[in-house]
Scaffold this active site. Sequence first.
Site: not given
Length: 250
Positions: A15-17, A93, A145, A158, A160, A162
């Site tokens: 997810g590095a864009s 990420n 998070s 979300y 759950a 994280k």
Amino acid sequence: MKTNELEGKSALVTGASKGIGRQIAIRLAEKGARIAVNYNSSPDAASEVVETLTDSGAEAFAVQADVSDIDQVKAMFKEVEGRWGNVDILVNNAGIIDDRHLIRMSDDSWHRVIDVNLNGTFYCTRAAIRKMMSKRWGRVINIGSIVGLRGNPTQTNYTASKAAVIGFTKALAKEVASRNVTANVVTPGYFETETTSVLTEEMKDYWKERTPMGRFGDLDDVAHVAAFLALPSSKYITGQVISVDGGLAV
């Protein structure tokens, strides 16, 4: 400032864009790492990140994969390892949200968030960890998070995912510590990203008021901590959950 502390090390940032992942990729490159910029559906943004990195003198390339798809993850690691032999630093990420109250949450909303945020972390880590252990050096840095610690209404899926990443990381840290491989979680609070851009100004003010520092964070606040955890000098830090949240978790 560019340093060579990670010279010769290969990093894969999922997810590095854009957002936090992009900034982590930049900070790791500044410390000398080669960077594989993972993206799922933003090829132009990923290309821009690669261009930014190569213009600064780093070695980098973009690699597409939906981390929730095990076959795509295998193909991604095959491509990265084909270029560089192995992944020394893995930053998990990539993540998504799909917020709604539990009573209205569909099965698809639940499973998609779990698949990307938790299963994606599992698939990528499993693919990287064997060679890390064999080389007796590796860094797994998972981006969690603040909600994984505190919970949040309309985010049971979300939260759950994280919270599970935190437990996953603690167990992994114990499994691989004897092989000089570390695993840690960075838990961001609220930042100016695409995720928070959908919030109303009222909601932004609400969270700023509840953050002791009274503001959202800068992306580099998270990137700095993630890059620090990747360094050889961070070799005795493992199984930790480090909140970068302006004091929100206190």
